[in-house]
Scaffold this motif. Structure first.
Motif, mmCIF file in Angstrom:
data_model
loop_
_atom_site.group_PDB
_atom_site.id
_atom_site.type_symbol
_atom_site.label_atom_id
_atom_site.label_comp_id
_atom_site.label_asym_id
_atom_site.label_seq_id
_atom_site.Cartn_x
_atom_site.Cartn_y
_atom_site.Cartn_z
ATOM 1 N N MET A 47 0.831 -1.196 0.000
ATOM 2 C CA MET A 47 0.000 0.000 0.000
ATOM 3 C C MET A 47 0.875 1.260 0.000
ATOM 4 N N ARG A 48 2.021 1.185 0.666
ATOM 5 C CA ARG A 48 2.933 2.325 0.674
ATOM 6 C C ARG A 48 3.502 2.571 -0.723
ATOM 7 N N ARG A 49 3.914 1.483 -1.384
ATOM 8 C CA ARG A 49 4.456 1.607 -2.740
ATOM 9 C C ARG A 49 3.392 2.134 -3.689
ATOM 10 N N LEU A 50 2.189 1.617 -3.573
ATOM 11 C CA LEU A 50 1.101 2.042 -4.456
ATOM 12 C C LEU A 50 0.768 3.514 -4.241
ATOM 13 N N ALA A 51 0.745 3.941 -2.974
ATOM 14 C CA ALA A 51 0.447 5.339 -2.680
ATOM 15 C C ALA A 51 1.479 6.254 -3.327
ATOM 16 N N LYS A 52 2.728 5.851 -3.266
ATOM 17 C CA LYS A 52 3.786 6.640 -3.897
ATOM 18 C C LYS A 52 3.589 6.713 -5.404
ATOM 19 N N GLU A 53 3.184 5.589 -6.006
ATOM 20 C CA GLU A 53 2.998 5.535 -7.457
ATOM 21 C C GLU A 53 1.879 6.463 -7.926
ATOM 22 N N VAL A 54 0.829 6.578 -7.121
ATOM 23 C CA VAL A 54 -0.313 7.412 -7.537
ATOM 24 C C VAL A 54 -0.229 8.817 -6.968
ATOM 25 N N GLY A 55 0.849 9.125 -6.246
ATOM 26 C CA GLY A 55 1.020 10.466 -5.705
ATOM 27 C C GLY A 55 0.086 10.781 -4.571
ATOM 28 N N SER A 56 -0.117 9.805 -3.671
ATOM 29 C CA SER A 56 -1.038 10.015 -2.567
ATOM 30 C C SER A 56 -0.428 9.438 -1.286
ATOM 31 N N THR A 57 -1.266 9.129 -0.315
ATOM 32 C CA THR A 57 -0.820 8.543 0.940
ATOM 33 C C THR A 57 -1.501 7.189 1.131
ATOM 34 N N PRO A 58 -0.884 6.275 1.894
ATOM 35 C CA PRO A 58 -1.547 4.989 2.156
ATOM 36 C C PRO A 58 -2.932 5.170 2.766
ATOM 37 N N MET A 59 -3.084 6.146 3.653
ATOM 38 C CA MET A 59 -4.383 6.360 4.284
ATOM 39 C C MET A 59 -5.460 6.685 3.265
ATOM 40 N N ALA A 60 -5.102 7.440 2.231
ATOM 41 C CA ALA A 60 -6.084 7.784 1.203
ATOM 42 C C ALA A 60 -6.549 6.535 0.450
ATOM 43 N N LEU A 61 -5.654 5.563 0.275
ATOM 44 C CA LEU A 61 -6.020 4.333 -0.435
ATOM 45 C C LEU A 61 -7.078 3.542 0.332
ATOM 46 N N HIS A 63 -9.550 4.507 1.805
ATOM 47 C CA HIS A 63 -10.914 4.981 1.569
ATOM 48 C C HIS A 63 -11.571 4.195 0.431
ATOM 49 N N HIS A 64 -10.744 3.504 -0.352
ATOM 50 C CA HIS A 64 -11.246 2.769 -1.513
ATOM 51 C C HIS A 64 -11.193 1.252 -1.328
ATOM 52 N N VAL A 65 -10.187 0.759 -0.623
ATOM 53 C CA VAL A 65 -10.041 -0.682 -0.390
ATOM 54 C C VAL A 65 -9.705 -0.917 1.070
ATOM 55 N N GLN A 66 -10.174 -2.039 1.603
ATOM 56 C CA GLN A 66 -9.970 -2.336 3.017
ATOM 57 C C GLN A 66 -8.523 -2.717 3.315
ATOM 58 N N ASP A 67 -7.926 -3.495 2.414
ATOM 59 C CA ASP A 67 -6.548 -3.941 2.619
ATOM 60 C C ASP A 67 -5.979 -4.427 1.284
ATOM 61 N N LYS A 68 -4.771 -4.960 1.324
ATOM 62 C CA LYS A 68 -4.109 -5.392 0.099
ATOM 63 C C LYS A 68 -4.863 -6.541 -0.567
ATOM 64 N N ASP A 69 -5.425 -7.453 0.235
ATOM 65 C CA ASP A 69 -6.164 -8.578 -0.340
ATOM 66 C C ASP A 69 -7.359 -8.093 -1.161
ATOM 67 N N GLU A 70 -8.081 -7.110 -0.633
ATOM 68 C CA GLU A 70 -9.227 -6.576 -1.381
ATOM 69 C C GLU A 70 -8.757 -5.881 -2.653
ATOM 70 N N LEU A 71 -7.632 -5.190 -2.560
ATOM 71 C CA LEU A 71 -7.059 -4.538 -3.742
ATOM 72 C C LEU A 71 -6.731 -5.580 -4.815
ATOM 73 N N LEU A 72 -6.128 -6.682 -4.407
ATOM 74 C CA LEU A 72 -5.764 -7.728 -5.362
ATOM 75 C C LEU A 72 -7.000 -8.307 -6.042
ATOM 76 N N MET A 73 -8.081 -8.441 -5.296
ATOM 77 C CA MET A 73 -9.314 -8.956 -5.907
ATOM 78 C C MET A 73 -9.870 -7.972 -6.928
ATOM 79 N N HIS A 74 -9.762 -6.684 -6.631
ATOM 80 C CA HIS A 74 -10.195 -5.667 -7.601
ATOM 81 C C HIS A 74 -9.360 -5.766 -8.875
ATOM 82 N N VAL A 75 -8.062 -5.987 -8.710
ATOM 83 C CA VAL A 75 -7.183 -6.101 -9.873
ATOM 84 C C VAL A 75 -7.533 -7.340 -10.696
ATOM 85 N N LEU A 76 -7.872 -8.415 -9.997
ATOM 86 C CA LEU A 76 -8.165 -9.677 -10.677
ATOM 87 C C LEU A 76 -9.420 -9.589 -11.544
ATOM 88 N N VAL A 77 -10.441 -8.887 -11.044
ATOM 89 C CA VAL A 77 -11.718 -8.820 -11.746
ATOM 90 C C VAL A 77 -11.534 -8.201 -13.132
#
Length: 236
Positions: A47-61, A63-77
């Motif tokens: 989440m820290r790496r992703l926040a850096k990539e999108v120019g934001s903060t981990p906390m902001a992420l 607001h959209h996904v609960q954790d890394k596992d949920e993020l991975l499921m979004h990517v998979l779909v």
């Protein structure tokens, strides 16, 4: 409002706009995460790496996904939706084999998807056509519902296990001198006692020769034929 006041007000508004963090969209987060996964794999994504990539903060992420596992499921779909479906033969046994081989070959090209599937009980709904085809073809071959479902599970377990094994072999190839693995360890008397492992030690020198013509399609065909032979006798 005078001209000077209006100009000063516009300048202040522009300053506030520049200083305000840009609004994150889930689509942007998912697309960026997919790029990192495709280029570097699941281990590189945090989440820290992703926040850096999108120019934001981990906390902001969060607001959209609960954790890394949920993020991975979004990517998979939707991943499977972007991949072409193969032309399948009409014969149900050949159709079974073609779908199983396609499932393996598709995932072999996307190792990051295999890692996500390792989370358990996650899938892309656009990939469910393969499950449908396998179960339907198995039933057209004469299997009952129970045997057809077990046919799918057995084929999937083989495909997934083979892909995990190949990924491990690739990692080994990157560090060939780190330690001795099987079957190389059979060459060491400390690791392989011929009295306890007579078959393995006898085959050690020819292991590469005996496995070099191994093909996934051939083994899948053997699994399918075995399951059909067993299942057609019971009919459940």
């Amino acid at each position: 409002m005078t001209k000077d006041v209006a100009q000063n007000t516009a300048k202040e508004q522009r300053k506030r706009a520049v200083g305000r963090p840009r609004r994150l969209e889930l689509e942007t987060i998912v697309a960026t995460a997919r790029r990192v996964l495709e280029e570097e794999g699941v281990a590189a994504l945090s989440m820290r790496r992703l926040a850096k990539e999108v120019g934001s903060t981990p906390m902001a992420l969060y607001h959209h996904v609960q954790d890394k596992d949920e993020l991975l499921m979004h990517v998979l779909v939707g991943t499977a939706r972007t991949l072409p479906r193969p032309d399948l033969p009409a014969d149900p046994r050949e159709r079974l084999l073609a779908v199983a081989v396609h499932m393996h070959d598709m995932l072999r090209r996307m190792p990051w998807v295999v890692e996500i599937l390792g989370l358990g009980d996650v899938t892309d709904r656009h990939a469910l056509w393969m499950v449908e085809e396998i179960i339907d073809s198995a039933m057209r071959c004469g299997l009952g519902e129970r045997r057809a479902v077990r046919m799918y599970r057995t084929l999937w377990h083989y495909v997934y296990g083979e892909l995990v094994f190949q990924a491990a072999m690739a990692r080994r190839a990157e560090q060939p001198d780190r330690r001795r693995y099987f079957p190389e360890m059979l060459a060491s008397p400390d690791a392989a006692d011929p009295a306890q492992l007579p078959r393995l030690t006898a085959l050690a020198d020819r292991w590469q020769e005996l496995t070099e013509d191994y093909t996934v399609a051939e083994e899948l065909a053997a699994i399918i034929d075995g399951l059909l032979a067993r299942g057609n006798g019971g009919g459940e």
